[in-house]
Design a protein around this motif. Structure first.
Motif, PDB file in Angstrom:
ATOM      1  N   VAL A  79       0.844  -1.194   0.000  1.00 23.63           N
ATOM      2  CA  VAL A  79       0.000   0.000   0.000  1.00 23.63           C
ATOM      3  C   VAL A  79       0.875   1.238   0.000  1.00 23.63           C
ATOM      4  O   VAL A  79       1.765   1.396   0.862  1.00 23.63           O
ATOM      5  CB  VAL A  79      -0.934   0.027   1.230  1.00 23.63           C
ATOM      6  N   THR A  80       0.637   2.129  -0.964  1.00 21.51           N
ATOM      7  CA  THR A  80       1.335   3.409  -1.028  1.00 21.51           C
ATOM      8  C   THR A  80       0.321   4.544  -0.961  1.00 21.51           C
ATOM      9  O   THR A  80      -0.884   4.321  -1.083  1.00 21.51           O
ATOM     10  CB  THR A  80       2.142   3.550  -2.336  1.00 21.51           C
ATOM     11  N   ASP A  81       0.823   5.772  -0.790  1.00 17.42           N
ATOM     12  CA  ASP A  81      -0.065   6.915  -0.947  1.00 17.42           C
ATOM     13  C   ASP A  81      -0.125   7.283  -2.427  1.00 17.42           C
ATOM     14  O   ASP A  81       0.462   6.595  -3.282  1.00 17.42           O
ATOM     15  CB  ASP A  81       0.385   8.088  -0.075  1.00 17.42           C
ATOM     16  N   GLN A  82      -0.803   8.370  -2.757  1.00 16.00           N
ATOM     17  CA  GLN A  82      -0.962   8.748  -4.159  1.00 16.00           C
ATOM     18  C   GLN A  82       0.337   9.227  -4.795  1.00 16.00           C
ATOM     19  O   GLN A  82       0.423   9.364  -6.013  1.00 16.00           O
ATOM     20  CB  GLN A  82      -2.040   9.824  -4.274  1.00 16.00           C
ATOM     21  N   ASN A  83       1.361   9.470  -3.961  1.00 14.68           N
ATOM     22  CA  ASN A  83       2.678   9.831  -4.484  1.00 14.68           C
ATOM     23  C   ASN A  83       3.620   8.633  -4.542  1.00 14.68           C
ATOM     24  O   ASN A  83       4.833   8.791  -4.672  1.00 14.68           O
ATOM     25  CB  ASN A  83       3.293  10.927  -3.614  1.00 14.68           C
ATOM     26  N   ASP A  84       3.070   7.438  -4.399  1.00 21.35           N
ATOM     27  CA  ASP A  84       3.816   6.177  -4.484  1.00 21.35           C
ATOM     28  C   ASP A  84       4.812   5.988  -3.348  1.00 21.35           C
ATOM     29  O   ASP A  84       5.768   5.208  -3.471  1.00 21.35           O
ATOM     30  CB  ASP A  84       4.544   6.041  -5.822  1.00 21.35           C
ATOM     31  N   LEU A  85       4.590   6.639  -2.212  1.00 25.27           N
ATOM     32  CA  LEU A  85       5.423   6.424  -1.032  1.00 25.27           C
ATOM     33  C   LEU A  85       4.810   5.307  -0.199  1.00 25.27           C
ATOM     34  O   LEU A  85       3.623   5.346   0.141  1.00 25.27           O
ATOM     35  CB  LEU A  85       5.516   7.700  -0.199  1.00 25.27           C
ATOM     36  N   LEU A  86       5.614   4.298   0.125  1.00 22.35           N
ATOM     37  CA  LEU A  86       5.123   3.137   0.853  1.00 22.35           C
ATOM     38  C   LEU A  86       4.495   3.538   2.190  1.00 22.35           C
ATOM     39  O   LEU A  86       5.102   4.271   2.978  1.00 22.35           O
ATOM     40  CB  LEU A  86       6.276   2.154   1.087  1.00 22.35           C
ATOM     41  N   GLN A  87       3.286   3.039   2.458  1.00 28.88           N
ATOM     42  CA  GLN A  87       2.597   3.274   3.722  1.00 28.88           C
ATOM     43  C   GLN A  87       2.525   2.008   4.572  1.00 28.88           C
ATOM     44  O   GLN A  87       2.678   2.055   5.785  1.00 28.88           O
ATOM     45  CB  GLN A  87       1.185   3.804   3.458  1.00 28.88           C
ATOM     46  N   SER A  88       2.265   0.888   3.938  1.00 37.38           N
ATOM     47  CA  SER A  88       2.229  -0.381   4.668  1.00 37.38           C
ATOM     48  C   SER A  88       2.373  -1.528   3.683  1.00 37.38           C
ATOM     49  O   SER A  88       2.090  -1.394   2.493  1.00 37.38           O
ATOM     50  CB  SER A  88       0.926  -0.525   5.472  1.00 37.38           C
ATOM     51  N   SER A  89       2.847  -2.644   4.186  1.00 37.92           N
ATOM     52  CA  SER A  89       2.939  -3.850   3.366  1.00 37.92           C
ATOM     53  C   SER A  89       2.821  -5.052   4.288  1.00 37.92           C
ATOM     54  O   SER A  89       3.078  -4.967   5.496  1.00 37.92           O
ATOM     55  CB  SER A  89       4.264  -3.903   2.591  1.00 37.92           C
ATOM     56  N   GLU A  90       2.421  -6.157   3.706  1.00 37.47           N
ATOM     57  CA  GLU A  90       2.326  -7.393   4.478  1.00 37.47           C
ATOM     58  C   GLU A  90       2.620  -8.581   3.582  1.00 37.47           C
ATOM     59  O   GLU A  90       2.067  -8.694   2.477  1.00 37.47           O
ATOM     60  CB  GLU A  90       0.958  -7.550   5.121  1.00 37.47           C
ATOM     61  N   PHE A  91       3.477  -9.449   4.058  1.00 38.36           N
ATOM     62  CA  PHE A  91       3.754 -10.713   3.387  1.00 38.36           C
ATOM     63  C   PHE A  91       3.375 -11.845   4.338  1.00 38.36           C
ATOM     64  O   PHE A  91       3.747 -11.828   5.516  1.00 38.36           O
ATOM     65  CB  PHE A  91       5.229 -10.829   3.004  1.00 38.36           C
TER      66      PHE A  91
END
Length: 780
Positions: free
Chosen positions: A581-593
């Motif tokens: 998950v990124t914001d609209q500027n493609d900066l990572l906000q969260s991820s899960e594996f």
């Protein structure tokens, strides 16, 4: 290296690892052969004599019918003959279709029948089922199921059976009987309860099924491929043909269900804590405008018999998602579905789905119930179109309650609330608990929804939705419009879905679009799903559900479900899931594996575990528990979990889950269990327990959530249910009691008792209500 580049590198490494795994799984599954579909034809015989519905099959009318047998297994051995013989007969007249099952059993003493309440989990008992695709197009149908105790379960299937409307309440009859050779069923389904195309020589799609729980066996007239997954028994993509129905015409259908409701309410902590007697009434009307279009009208819609929401503990920064439980909104609800679908919702740390229409936003404001003055709904099909229109008006109301809130005292004597205290530069010298009277004024509100789908190609469709709320929560109106597409190929083995929507809020423009695309493929034992979701920061559907805006979300999920040749193991299920998950500027906000692996034993138990790696970026702190905050920062944490799901055919069943690992800048242990005890065939006790033990630098806390449900059935038409819940995080104890007696088809008596207590430093009563509701069903 910049933080943005580091984020992208982390994402690329994770995605590369994921692609390797997916490629490996795809190669392993390439040898899997999907069994060919089997087409079978059965006939219904017209009768002039209505069979007596008592479950005995000794009525002479059944001798006219053509027997149907030769059921084939879906589980455990796909395509093998059923281990027990099942014989079905079908009759019809001008008013009804009649279906009988003779279920022979070599060990009848081990037949499982522990549930008697309508719409309970009958797949956990021995059971028989019927799917009727009355349009014979493979897109959906009507589902009926019963067990040896005579309990009934019915639902409407759409989207080739992927979506199920379990709130549909058909007026139909069913009776069962047991003997030394097995058990028998007789069903009588009124044709005016179904929707179908008029025809001089009607042909319907049909499937017939039987479950033998002690053998963990599922057999069908036309067994759905195992590649359809765990819910494959509902799929309508591959069905048999029901012929012999002859000419089918429909007369205008009219159903009227008036009700009377009386009782008393008391708010112990309200401004007026005295008993408030109530006497009310209303009416529901259902009219068949055409053979395929139904108009529902409701005046003073009432939901007294709806069970309370199950308590949840929220340790995230997102809103909780509660399922819709109210019958008026549930019936025909599938036509209004627009947003993320069931196949991908709830993944990525349990985040709830993004929905353009979420009926729980109607008649509920900040946890308060608003009286529904009038509701109208039009649903059905016409010339290749699926149509849904909904209009609801809620009454204006003011809610007043007194709460105890914390105030912060500055060195100058000012009292500040929590947000003001964070922004002030003054010294905080003390805290006080103060009583605050809050009022919420809600205007009379009108909500309208229009939904249209057009069938295209074989089993695909395109659609449109429009919603309007007036006035909006903050402005004079809030509107949303969107379009979606659902493409299905290769007998539903491959599907493509997408939607795009825009919102309009008075005084606001720009950055108000959201959309999603999904891809799914099932081939043999291999499943793969991928989705993309884009929600701009000002997308605002006030009758929808948006847990997270200003995001772009990428998700993939792959599963391999091999079946080893082992006498004790039926199936494995393993594979990875990845959410980014990124914001609209493609900066990572969260991820899960997450990588999980489960094993299904031949006796029906599931055992498994999973590993999870999460990343969360917090741009602002959030309160995870009372007076405990997670500060701003970047967090990477890992965890493992273990699960045990015993088969529910036993006297004691349920599930057990344990998770442990890192949690932001601390640790978390989570235990959850569901235990179902079948005391007798009529009496069941279900207990749910959830525990969270969290340790953080800012403090440690423990939460407990307990739900206990007791159910006793006197007959399939008469039951009592008790519910008690405790949520330590919300410091509340609640209870709900329901007595339901269906004294005639479609006609009910409900006695409802609700009681809640505050469980803070001491136990004190919060509110209490007693209601008696009587409804009467009449049709012409």
């Amino acid at each position: 290296m910049s933080r943005s580049k580091t984020d992208r590198l982390d994402w690329m490494n994770s995605l590369a690892f994921y692609i390797v795994i997916v490629s490996l799984i795809g190669n392993l599954s390439a040898q899997t052969v999907v069994p060919p579909a089997t087409t079978r034809t059965v006939r219904s015989t017209q009768t002039d004599t209505e069979p007596r519905i008592d479950g005995r099959l000794d009525d002479a009318a059944w001798a006219q019918a053509v027997p149907v047998d030769g059921f084939l297994q879906r589980e455990p051995v796909e395509g093998a003959s059923s281990s027990e013989q099942t014989i079905v007969r079908i009759l019809h007249d001008d008013k009804r279709i009649y279906i009988s099952f003779r279920c022979l059993d070599s060990d009848p003493d081990r037949i499982v029948a522990s549930r008697m309440q309508r719409d309970s989990e009958l797949h956990e008992d021995d059971n028989v089922s019927v799917i009727l695709d009355t349009y014979n197009d493979g897109r959906g149908g009507f589902f009926f199921r019963t067990n040896p105790a005579g309990a009934k379960n019915d639902m409407v299937l759409t989207d080739e059976g992927r979506s199920r409307n379990e709130a549909w309440d058909c007026v139909w009859r069913s009776r069962t009987s047991r003997d030394s050779l097995g058990w028998s069923v007789e069903m009588a389904i009124d044709l005016d309860q179904l929707r179908y195309a008029e025809s001089k020589d009607a042909v319907w799609g049909i499937n017939l099924g039987r479950g033998i729980v002690r053998k963990n066996e599922r057999t069908y007239l036309v067994p759905p491929p195992q590649s359809y997954g765990f819910r494959g028994g509902y799929r309508t993509s591959l069905l048999g043909r029901l012929e012999g129905l002859g000419e089918l015409r429909q007369k205008p259908r009219l159903q009227i269900t008036p009700y009377t409701l009386g009782g008393t309410d008391r708010e112990f902590d309200g401004l007026d804590p005295t008993e408030q007697p109530t006497l009310n009434g209303g009416v529901d009307l259902k009219y068949g405008l055409t053979p395929s279009l139904t108009l529902d009208l409701s005046y003073k819609t009432d939901f007294a018999q709806v069970e309370a929401d199950q308590e949840q503990v929220n340790l995230t920064r997102f809103s909780l998602f509660f399922p819709e439980l109210r019958d008026f909104f549930l019936e025909g609800a599938s036509i209004f579905d627009f947003g993320e679908t069931v196949s991908v919702r709830g993944r990525g740390g349990g985040r709830p789905p993004t929905l353009v229409f979420y009926s729980r936003r109607i008649g509920i404001q900040d946890g308060n119930n608003l009286p529904v003055i009038f509701g109208s709904k039009l649903t059905g099909r016409n010339q290749g179109f699926q149509i849904g229109a909904l209009n609801v008006m809620t009454e204006a109301k003011t809610f007043i309650e007194e709460n105890t809130e914390k105030r912060f005292v500055t060195d100058t004597g000012l009292l500040l609330d929590g947000e003001e205290a964070k922004l002030t530069n003054r010294l905080i010298v003390d805290t006080l608990d103060v009583d605050v009277v809050d009022s919420l004024d809600v205007k009379r509100t009108n909500v309208s929804v229009i939904r249209v789908r057009r069938n295209i190609f074989g089993r695909s469709n395109i659609g449109f939705i429009a919603t309007n709320r007036g006035p909006g929560e903050d402005k004079d109106y809030n509107r949303v419009a969107g379009m979606d597409v659902n493409l299905s190929f290769f007998d539903a083995a491959v599907s493509l879905k997408g939607w795009l929507a825009k919102s309009w809020t008075q005084g606001q423009s720009g950055d108000d679009i959201a959309g999603s695309g999904e891809f799914e493929i099932r081939r043999g034992s291999f499943e793969f799903e991928a989705s993309y979701l884009d929600v701009q920061k000002d997308f605002n559907p006030e009758v929808g559900f948006v847990p997270r805006d200003d995001v772009r979300q990428y998700k993939v999920d792959a599963r391999l479900r091999p079946r080893p040749k082992h006498p004790k193991i039926r199936q494995f299920s393993l594979g990875p899931e990845f959410a980014y998950v990124t914001d609209q500027n493609d900066l990572l906000q969260s991820s899960e594996f997450e990588f999980s692996a489960y094993m299904n034993l031949e006796i029906g138990d599931w055992i498994g575990g999973r590993y999870t790696r999460r990343f969360e970026r917090l741009d602002e702190s959030f309160e995870v528990h009372e007076d405990i905050e997670i500060p701003v920062g970047d967090y990477t944490f890992h965890g493992v979990g273990f699960n045990f799901f015993p088969r529910n055919a036993r006297k004691v069943g349920g599930r057990l889950s344990y998770q442990l690992g890192e949690f932001f800048n601390g640790t978390r242990h989570r235990l959850s269990s569901d235990v179902s005890i079948k005391v007798t065939d009529r009496f069941t006790v279900e207990n749910t327990y959830g525990l969270n033990r969290v340790s953080l630098p800012a403090g440690s806390f423990l939460t407990n959530q307990i739900t206990s449900r007791l159910l006793y059935s006197f007959s399939p038409d008469f039951f009592v249910r008790g519910l008690v819940q405790w949520n330590s995080a919300r410091k509340i104890v609640g209870s709900n009691f329901l007595l339901n007696y269906r004294y005639a088809p479609g006609s009910d008596v409900f006695l409802v008792y609700n009681h809640a207590w505050d469980a803070d430093s001491e136990i004190k009563q919060r509110n209490r209500s007693v209601q008696l509701k009587v409804s009467y069903f009449w049709k012409r």
